[in-house]
Design an enzyme around this catalytic site. Structure first.
Site, mmCIF file in Angstrom:
data_model
loop_
_atom_site.group_PDB
_atom_site.id
_atom_site.type_symbol
_atom_site.label_atom_id
_atom_site.label_comp_id
_atom_site.label_asym_id
_atom_site.label_seq_id
_atom_site.Cartn_x
_atom_site.Cartn_y
_atom_site.Cartn_z
ATOM 1 N N GLY A 1 -14.019 -6.130 -74.897
ATOM 2 C CA GLY A 1 -13.290 -7.226 -75.535
ATOM 3 C C GLY A 1 -13.312 -7.300 -77.041
ATOM 4 O O GLY A 1 -12.562 -8.090 -77.631
ATOM 5 N N GLU B 1 -18.589 -2.403 -71.972
ATOM 6 C CA GLU B 1 -17.379 -1.672 -71.572
ATOM 7 C C GLU B 1 -16.269 -1.776 -72.607
ATOM 8 O O GLU B 1 -15.194 -2.306 -72.313
ATOM 9 C CB GLU B 1 -16.826 -2.264 -70.271
ATOM 10 C CG GLU B 1 -17.748 -2.211 -69.098
ATOM 11 C CD GLU B 1 -17.168 -2.975 -67.917
ATOM 12 O OE1 GLU B 1 -17.244 -2.444 -66.810
ATOM 13 O OE2 GLU B 1 -16.638 -4.088 -68.110
ATOM 14 N N PRO B 2 -16.477 -1.282 -73.799
ATOM 15 C CA PRO B 2 -15.411 -1.373 -74.797
ATOM 16 C C PRO B 2 -14.262 -0.422 -74.467
ATOM 17 O O PRO B 2 -14.491 0.701 -74.024
ATOM 18 C CB PRO B 2 -16.108 -0.950 -76.091
ATOM 19 C CG PRO B 2 -17.218 -0.059 -75.650
ATOM 20 C CD PRO B 2 -17.655 -0.544 -74.291
ATOM 21 N N ARG C 1 -10.422 -1.110 -76.034
ATOM 22 C CA ARG C 1 -9.587 -1.200 -77.228
ATOM 23 C C ARG C 1 -10.330 -0.763 -78.496
ATOM 24 O O ARG C 1 -9.823 0.035 -79.282
ATOM 25 C CB ARG C 1 -9.125 -2.664 -77.394
ATOM 26 C CG ARG C 1 -8.118 -2.884 -78.504
ATOM 27 C CD ARG C 1 -7.896 -4.387 -78.740
ATOM 28 N NE ARG C 1 -7.593 -5.108 -77.520
ATOM 29 C CZ ARG C 1 -6.367 -5.289 -77.029
ATOM 30 N NH1 ARG C 1 -5.328 -4.820 -77.665
ATOM 31 N NH2 ARG C 1 -6.195 -5.951 -75.898
ATOM 32 N N ARG D 1 3.472 -3.806 -75.892
ATOM 33 C CA ARG D 1 2.670 -4.957 -76.325
ATOM 34 C C ARG D 1 3.431 -5.995 -77.158
ATOM 35 O O ARG D 1 3.235 -7.194 -76.946
ATOM 36 C CB ARG D 1 1.395 -4.491 -77.045
ATOM 37 C CG ARG D 1 0.474 -3.672 -76.116
ATOM 38 C CD ARG D 1 -0.877 -3.360 -76.726
ATOM 39 N NE ARG D 1 -1.650 -4.555 -76.963
ATOM 40 C CZ ARG D 1 -1.807 -5.134 -78.134
ATOM 41 N NH1 ARG D 1 -1.271 -4.618 -79.222
ATOM 42 N NH2 ARG D 1 -2.506 -6.238 -78.249
ATOM 43 N N CYS E 1 17.311 -1.279 -73.939
ATOM 44 C CA CYS E 1 18.363 -2.272 -73.746
ATOM 45 C C CYS E 1 17.790 -3.639 -73.386
ATOM 46 O O CYS E 1 17.932 -4.104 -72.244
ATOM 47 C CB CYS E 1 19.329 -1.774 -72.699
ATOM 48 S SG CYS E 1 20.069 -0.230 -73.220
ATOM 49 N N TYR F 1 -3.739 0.730 -74.921
ATOM 50 C CA TYR F 1 -2.727 -0.072 -74.226
ATOM 51 C C TYR F 1 -1.308 0.240 -74.698
ATOM 52 O O TYR F 1 -0.453 -0.647 -74.733
ATOM 53 C CB TYR F 1 -3.050 -1.573 -74.341
ATOM 54 C CG TYR F 1 -4.435 -1.903 -73.835
ATOM 55 C CD1 TYR F 1 -4.724 -1.834 -72.478
ATOM 56 C CD2 TYR F 1 -5.474 -2.237 -74.714
ATOM 57 C CE1 TYR F 1 -6.010 -2.099 -71.998
ATOM 58 C CE2 TYR F 1 -6.755 -2.502 -74.247
ATOM 59 C CZ TYR F 1 -7.013 -2.432 -72.890
ATOM 60 O OH TYR F 1 -8.272 -2.689 -72.414
HETATM 61 C C1 LIG Z 1 -10.063 -4.416 -69.792
HETATM 62 C C2 LIG Z 1 -11.484 -4.451 -69.493
HETATM 63 C C3 LIG Z 1 -12.403 -3.970 -70.434
HETATM 64 C C4 LIG Z 1 -12.007 -3.477 -71.796
HETATM 65 O O1 LIG Z 1 -11.533 -4.483 -72.614
HETATM 66 P P1 LIG Z 1 -11.212 -4.143 -74.158
HETATM 67 O O2 LIG Z 1 -10.689 -5.409 -74.689
HETATM 68 O O3 LIG Z 1 -10.179 -3.056 -74.135
HETATM 69 O O4 LIG Z 1 -12.477 -3.715 -74.797
HETATM 70 C C5 LIG Z 1 -13.739 -3.976 -70.083
HETATM 71 N N1 LIG Z 1 -14.155 -4.430 -68.885
HETATM 72 C C6 LIG Z 1 -13.302 -4.890 -67.959
HETATM 73 C C7 LIG Z 1 -13.819 -5.360 -66.670
HETATM 74 C C8 LIG Z 1 -11.940 -4.921 -68.228
HETATM 75 O O5 LIG Z 1 -11.107 -5.393 -67.307
#
Ligand SMILES: *Cc1c(COP(=O)(O)O)cnc(C)c1O
Length: 434
Positions: free
Chosen positions: A249, A286-287, A289, A326, A356, A385
Site C-alpha cells: 500500500g 507485500e509492496p 506499486r 488508471r 473510442c 497497474y
Molecule cells: C494489491 C495488494 C497488495 C499490493 O498493494 P500495493 O498498493 O501495490 O503495494 C498487497 N497485498 C494485497 C493483499 C493486495 O491485494
C-alpha cells in the site's frame, strides 16, 4: 530520497533526447515501436535494496512482492534475485512465478474468491502460504487438502476497519470491504479451524488496508490492531500464532503534488507499533506499486491534434486506456515529458488516448513543448497497474515491454500481433457454409 518519492526512474538523464537505463528513448521507440513499456532494472533493484536496508533491524521480515502490480517471467526473476517472495492472486500469477523457477515456498496465495481449480494448482505446486479470506474458502481448502492428504499453512485475511485516505476503489481495509473476515468473525473461524478443519494449520493474520497510501498513521493503526488480535487469539485459544502479514500500500509520486513517505519512514512507523514483536514473530510486507511503479515509463508517438472552438487543445497518442486504464478508472494523474529534443515554446494541452471513449484522456491539462506528429511522449511512473490491467479494447494489440540496464535493452514481453488477436478464435463449421 527513496525511489517511491521520485517521479522518474533513477537512471533518467536528458542528453538531447531522454535516456533511461543508458538507452536513448527515441531509439527504443524506433527499434521496438510504440506504445512501449520501458522498465528500468536499476530502479527495481535499488527499491528492493531500500526495503531490505530500511527493515534490517527486523530479523524475521519477509518481502512478498504483490505480483498483480506487474507480473512477468523476467520481472519475477529480478525480484527473486533481490530476495523477494511473491504475493499472488490467481492461477495465472502462480503459474508465471512457477515457470520463472521460483521456490514456491516463498509464494503466498491471496484473493477473495479463489476457485477450486486455482486452489488445487496452488496445492500441487506447494505454494507456501494461503491467505484464507472467508468461511466458504476455509471449508473448500480444507476439503481439497484432505483429499490430497496435505496440511496447508494459512493466514487469516482480516478487515481491521481502517479508513485510509485513498480512492474508494483502492481502499480495502474498511468495515464494509469485500475482503477478509470482520473482526467479529475471527473467533468463529479460528474455532472452526482448530476443531474441524484439521488440514489447515493457522500461522497468523493478514491484512491489507489499501493502496497509494500517504499517511503512516494508517499503517501504525493497522499493526496495532493486528498485534492486539494476535495476542487475543493466542490467549483465548491457547495457540501460538507467530506471523503477521501487513500487506502493501505504500504510495508513489505520480505528480509534483504527491508526497509519499519514504520506505525508511514506513519502516520506522511499523517498528513503533510492533515494539517487542518486531523480533518475536515473522512479519510479511507485500509492496507492489512502490516496488515497480517508478521503474516503468510508457512511450507513445504523437499523432493528430484538435483545438475546440473554445480553445482547448487535444493532442492524441497511439495508446491510452487499453494500455493504461488508471486515469479513466480512478482519475489517476500522470507526469509526462517529450523524449526527443524538442525546444518549442510550451503550451497547455490535454493528452487524449486513441480509444473510442470520451473518457480516454491520459493527462488533462499539462504544460508541454508544442508537440508535432512523430514526437515521442514519455509518461512516467507506469510500471505498476498498467500492463497488468491492460486490455485489447478496440482490438488493439497490447504493447511490448523492454527491460533496460547499462545501455542494453531486451524485449521481455513481445508486442502482440494481429495474428495473436485471432489466435484463440474458431468459426463453427455450420458458419463456414454460409
Ligand atoms: C494489491 C495488494 C497488495 C499490493 O498493494 P500495493 O498498493 O501495490 O503495494 C498487497 N497485498 C494485497 C493483499 C493486495 O491485494
Amino acid at each position: 530520497m527513496s525511489t517511491n518519492q521520485s517521479i522518474k526512474p533513477i537512471t533518467t538523464e536528458r542528453k538531447g533526447n531522454l535516456h533511461i537505463g543508458g538507452c536513448n528513448l527515441v531509439e527504443l521507440a524506433q527499434k521496438y515501436g510504440t506504445p512501449l513499456y520501458v522498465i528500468d532494472e536499476a530502479t527495481i533493484r535499488k527499491t528492493c535494496q531500500e526495503y531490505i536496508e530500511a527493515f534490517k533491524n527486523y530479523p524475521n521480515i519477509k518481502f512478498m512482492y504483490a505480483s498483480k502490480a506487474l507480473c512477468s517471467l523476467a520481472i519475477t526473476k529480478i525480484l527473486n534475485d533481490e530476495d523477494f517472495g511473491f504475493d499472488t492472486v490467481s492461477g495465472g500469477e502462480i503459474y508465471t512465478v512457477y515457470k520463472a523457477g521460483i521456490d514456491m515456498s516463498h509464494v503466498l496465495f491471496n484473493g477473495n474468491n479463489k476457485t477450486r481449480k486455482e486452489l488445487e494448482l496452488a496445492l500441487n505446486l506447494n505454494v507456501g502460504r494461503f491467505s484464507v479470506d472467508n468461511f466458504y474458502e476455509a471449508e473448500l481448502l480444507n476439503k481439497i487438502a484432505f483429499e490430497k492428504g496435505m496440511d496447508v499453512d494459512i493466514l487469516l485475511r482480516i478487515t481491521p476497519g481502517i479508513e485510509c485516505h485513498t480512492h474508494d476503489y483502492i481502499q480495502t481495509g474498511q468495515i464494509d470491504s469485500k475482503f477478509g473476515f470482520d473482526m467479529q468473525q475471527i473467533d468463529t473461524i479460528v474455532e472452526l479451524i482448530i476443531t474441524k478443519y484439521k488440514n489447515l494449520k493457522l500461522k497468523g493474520l493478514h491484512a491489507h488496508i489499501g493502496s497509494q497510501i500517504f499517511e503512516l498513521q494508517s499503517f501504525t493503526d493497522e499493526v496495532e490492531i493486528l498485534i492486539k488480535e494476535l495476542e487475543n487469539l493466542n490467549n483465548k485459544f491457547n495457540i501460538e500464532l507467530s506471523e503477521l502479514n501487513i500487506g502493501g500500500g505504500l504510495g508513489v509520486k505520480y505528480t509534483a503534488e504527491d508526497n509519499p513517505p519514504s520506505i525508511l519512514e514506513l519502516a520506522d512507523a511499523i517498528g513503533k507499533s510492533l515494539n517487542e514483536y518486531s523480533n518475536k514473530i515473522t512479519i510479511y510486507l507485500e509492496p507492489g506499486r512502490s516496488v515497480i511503479s517508478t521503474a516503468g515509463v510508457t512511450l507513445y508517438t504523437i499523432g493528430s491534434n484538435k483545438t475546440t472552438s473554445e480553445g482547448k487543445k487535444y493532442v492524441a497518442i497511439d495508446g491510452g486506456m487499453a494500455d493504461n486504464p488508471r486515469p479513466s478508472m480512478y482519475q489517476a494523474k500522470y507526469t509526462a515529458e517529450v523524449a526527443n529534443n524538442n525546444e518549442n515554446e510550451t503550451e497547455l494541452v490535454t493528452i487524449a488516448g486513441r480509444y473510442c471513449e470520451s473518457g480516454d484522456i491520459l493527462i488533462e491539462n499539462i504544460e508541454l513543448p508544442k508537440l508535432n506528429a512523430g514526437d515521442i511522449l514519455c509518461v512516467y511512473n507506469t510500471g505498476s497497474y498498467n500492463y497488468s490491467m491492460a486490455s485489447n479494447y478496440n482490438r488493439v494489440e497490447k504493447p511490448a515491454m523492454v527491460l533496460v540496464n547499462s545501455a542494453q535493452s531486451d524485449m521481455i514481453v513481445n508486442r502482440e500481433s494481429l495474428e495473436d488477436l485471432i489466435a484463440r478464435e474458431n468459426i463453427p463449421d455450420r458458419l463456414k457454409k454460409i
